[in-house]
Design an enzyme around this catalytic site. Structure first.
Site, short mmCIF file in Angstrom:
data_model
loop_
_atom_site.label_atom_id
_atom_site.label_comp_id
_atom_site.label_asym_id
_atom_site.label_seq_id
_atom_site.Cartn_x
_atom_site.Cartn_y
_atom_site.Cartn_z
N HIS A 8 6.42 37.58 13.26
CA HIS A 8 6.96 36.76 12.45
C HIS A 8 8.18 37.52 11.91
CE1 HIS A 8 3.28 34.36 11.86
NE2 HIS A 8 4.25 33.21 11.01
N PHE B 172 0.87 -1.32 -0.08
CA PHE B 172 -0.14 -0.15 0.05
C PHE B 172 0.91 1.22 0.02
CE2 PHE B 172 -2.33 3.11 3.26
CZ PHE B 172 -3.11 3.71 2.17
N ALA B 173 0.65 2.21 -0.91
CA ALA B 173 1.51 3.37 -0.91
C ALA B 173 0.51 4.68 -1.48
CB ALA B 173 2.76 3.19 -1.68
N HIS C 66 2.91 22.82 12.04
CA HIS C 66 4.01 23.04 11.23
C HIS C 66 4.80 23.85 11.85
CE1 HIS C 66 1.58 26.84 9.81
NE2 HIS C 66 2.79 27.04 9.73
N ASN D 125 0.75 8.76 -2.87
CA ASN D 125 1.41 10.21 -3.20
C ASN D 125 0.52 11.26 -2.41
OD1 ASN D 125 3.26 8.65 -4.96
ND2 ASN D 125 2.19 9.79 -6.60
N HIS E 277 3.30 25.06 4.86
CA HIS E 277 2.70 25.59 6.25
C HIS E 277 1.34 25.07 6.34
CE1 HIS E 277 5.98 28.47 6.76
NE2 HIS E 277 6.05 28.29 5.35
N HIS F 215 11.47 31.78 6.33
CA HIS F 215 10.21 31.97 5.93
C HIS F 215 10.06 33.37 5.87
CE1 HIS F 215 5.89 31.58 5.45
NE2 HIS F 215 5.54 31.67 6.72
N ASP G 174 7.63 27.06 11.12
CA ASP G 174 8.24 28.23 10.27
C ASP G 174 9.80 28.35 10.43
OD1 ASP G 174 5.66 28.90 9.65
OD2 ASP G 174 5.64 30.80 10.63
#
Ligand SMILES: [Zn+2]
Length: 263
Positions: free
Chosen positions: A214, A72-73, A85, A75, A81, A91, A87
């Protein structure tokens, strides 16, 4: 003679048993870890995202099945992001670390949890202040250098509703809590943190038009983690965070698996 042999064997067995019992706690570096909490949301097509898109951002296509192919595989395709997740400094800051370049010793660090959920409960645009950090330190002691600080705003409870998690008004402006620039400056310059995290879509609060936190944090080579899960299940301090992003060459960030090791 036989009794002597028997006694010798018993003494030997007992010595080995005691030695083994004594050695056991030292033989594993994780002997002190009594629980592991997963601070990661599961990735799927329903994950709330910062920007809305007509195209599905997350796609998982089955390319092999056990019935047809004996294995089983799939894509997969998704933004850097997306979901829980990281940064990378690159970024927002040109020339600084991309996600594959963040030194691994910065990704395993003392976990500090700032619980601001009471303040944020009736104030969606809440910005975490230096006073919140001072309160934490009064109760728990000074934040150690090299920590990963994560804010628990209570937003985690909205994760299963894209509408509630983004909390956009009629003009499309989102409303959720984030860090004030002063709080970020204090943590980066005054406490030498390695990473800054939150359980919302962004380190900057929802209505921010220009993402000052940020810009500032990433320019100081401090990474960020967003959409962190389960912060209600870890203590204010004492856990170790393991922040494990994909090693994407030249990446601006990556979905990340975060574990809290409770000691
Ligand atoms: Zn991000």
């Amino acid at each position: 003679m036989k009794i002597r042999t028997l006694v010798t064997s018993m003494v030997l067995a007992l010595t080995l048993l005691l030695f083994a019992q004594q050695r056991q706690p030292q033989s594993s570096p994780f002997a002190a870890v009594h629980a592991v909490v997963d601070l990661t949301h599961t990735l799927n097509a329903q994950v709330p995202t910062f920007a809305l898109s007509q195209e599905p951002l997350y796609q998982a296509t089955t390319v092999a099945t056990i019935d047809k192919n004996t294995y089983f595989a799939r894509n997969i395709s998704l933004p850097e992001h997306f979901g829980t997740h990281i940064d990378a400094p690159a970024h927002f800051a040109r020339g600084l670390w991309t996600v594959d370049q963040i030194p691994p010793e910065r990704l395993i660090a003392p976990l500090v949890v700032l619980d601001v959920s009471a303040n944020a409960k009736n104030h969606a645009d809440y910005q975490i202040s230096v006073a919140d950090i001072a309160r934490w330190e009064q109760a728990n002691g000074q934040i150690p250098p090299g920590a990963v600080v994560m804010a628990r705003t209570g937003w985690d409870a909205r994760w299963n509703s894209v509408t509630d998690f983004r909390n956009a008004d009629a003009k499309g402006v989102m409303h959720f809590p984030g860090y004030s620039l002063d709080a970020a400056k204090f943590l980066v310059e005054g406490r030498a943190i390695f990473g800054l995290g939150i359980d919302t879509l962004s380190i900057d609060y929802g209505p921010s038009p220009d993402f000052p936190v940020h810009h500032y944090t990433l320019a100081h080579s401090v990474y960020q983690v967003e959409n962190v899960a389960n912060l209600d299940r870890v203590p204010a301090h004492g856990a170790i965070a393991v922040v494990a992003p994909m090693k994407l060459e030249g990446g601006s960030g990556s979905p990340v698996r975060i574990f809290a090791l409770l000691q």
